[in-house]
Design an enzyme around this catalytic site. Structure first.
Site, PDB file in Angstrom:
ATOM      1  N   SER A   1      80.251 115.520  81.168  1.00  0.00           N
ATOM      2  CA  SER A   1      81.399 115.096  81.975  1.00  0.00           C
ATOM      3  C   SER A   1      81.058 115.242  83.441  1.00  0.00           C
ATOM      4  CB  SER A   1      82.631 115.941  81.657  1.00  0.00           C
ATOM      5  OG  SER A   1      83.684 115.587  82.539  1.00  0.00           O
TER       6      SER A   1
ATOM      7  N   VAL B   1      77.066 121.096  86.832  1.00  0.00           N
ATOM      8  CA  VAL B   1      75.706 120.635  86.539  1.00  0.00           C
ATOM      9  C   VAL B   1      75.672 119.109  86.471  1.00  0.00           C
ATOM     10  CG1 VAL B   1      73.774 120.743  84.898  1.00  0.00           C
ATOM     11  CG2 VAL B   1      75.114 122.793  85.379  1.00  0.00           C
ATOM     12  N   CYS B   2      76.669 118.491  85.869  1.00  0.00           N
ATOM     13  CA  CYS B   2      76.727 117.027  85.782  1.00  0.00           C
ATOM     14  C   CYS B   2      76.843 116.405  87.166  1.00  0.00           C
ATOM     15  CB  CYS B   2      77.892 116.586  84.906  1.00  0.00           C
ATOM     16  SG  CYS B   2      77.803 117.184  83.209  1.00  0.00           S
ATOM     17  N   ASP B   3      77.645 117.012  88.007  1.00  0.00           N
ATOM     18  CA  ASP B   3      77.804 116.573  89.390  1.00  0.00           C
ATOM     19  C   ASP B   3      76.449 116.632  90.098  1.00  0.00           C
ATOM     20  OD1 ASP B   3      78.087 117.230  92.335  1.00  0.00           O
ATOM     21  OD2 ASP B   3      80.200 116.848  91.910  1.00  0.00           O
TER      22      ASP B   3
ATOM     23  N   THR C   1      73.931 113.987  88.739  1.00  0.00           N
ATOM     24  CA  THR C   1      74.241 112.624  89.178  1.00  0.00           C
ATOM     25  C   THR C   1      73.914 112.444  90.652  1.00  0.00           C
ATOM     26  OG1 THR C   1      75.929 112.515  87.471  1.00  0.00           O
ATOM     27  CG2 THR C   1      76.048 110.862  89.224  1.00  0.00           C
TER      28      THR C   1
END
Length: 172
Positions: free
Chosen positions: A59, A64-66, A69
């Site tokens: 998500s 970590v996803c932020d 990306t």
């Protein structure tokens, strides 16, 4: 029934089940149906002839996803027109769009597997218990052969950015 893989991934140390095959370098990349927005779908053929870095995140609304990306967005600006960087999650298209506008993400194309889970099952990253997708990286050459794969064993870990970027640069 889709293949289930256990003992290969955790979330906070707790085991999770991945649905789909474990893809390997040299495999032909499987096709998929995924959404660009609520109604527009895309598949592997939409990126034919391009080198593809597919960054899979559970998500975009997590740290970590932020970071993942943002890092690939920075790298995408340096890679030229023959490379497409895709971020795949099951976030709704509205959330992906909001994230990109707030974070200044303009070189990465976000795609959502919220409707069909086709990408998750084809690439072996769909988490059975959560219906999210496991953090992973796939680099696919212009002929749709997988040239780099990283399946993370712990969802909250960062991928090996340097290894992925190095593998990608060898193809451009």
């Amino acid at each position: 029934m889709a293949q289930e893989r256990t003992g290969v991934a955790t979330l906070g140390g707790n085991p999770i089940t991945l649905i789909g095959p474990e893809l390997k370098v040299g495999d032909i990349a499987p096709d998929f149906r995924i959404n660009k927005d609520l109604v527009t779908e895309a598949g592997l053929s939409d990126y034919a002839g391009k080198v593809k870095l597919i960054s899979v995140v559970p998500s975009l609304d997590t740290d970590v996803c932020d970071a993942q990306t943002r890092r690939f967005n920075e790298e995408a600006a340096k890679l030229g027109d023959n490379v497409v960087v895709l971020t795949v999650s099951v976030d709704l298209p509205f959330a992906q769009s909001r994230f990109c506008s707030v974070a200044g993400i303009d070189k990465v194309e976000t795609l959502t597997d919220y409707k069909h889970r086709s990408f998750g099952e084809a690439y072996g990253v769909l988490i059975k218990e959560l219906q999210l997708e496991m953090r992973s990286i796939f680099i696919i050459d212009a002929d749709d052969t997988i040239r780099y794969v990283e399946y993370l064993s712990e969802m909250t870990d960062h991928p090996n950015y340097e290894a992925a970027i190095s593998a990608l640069k060898q193809l451009v």
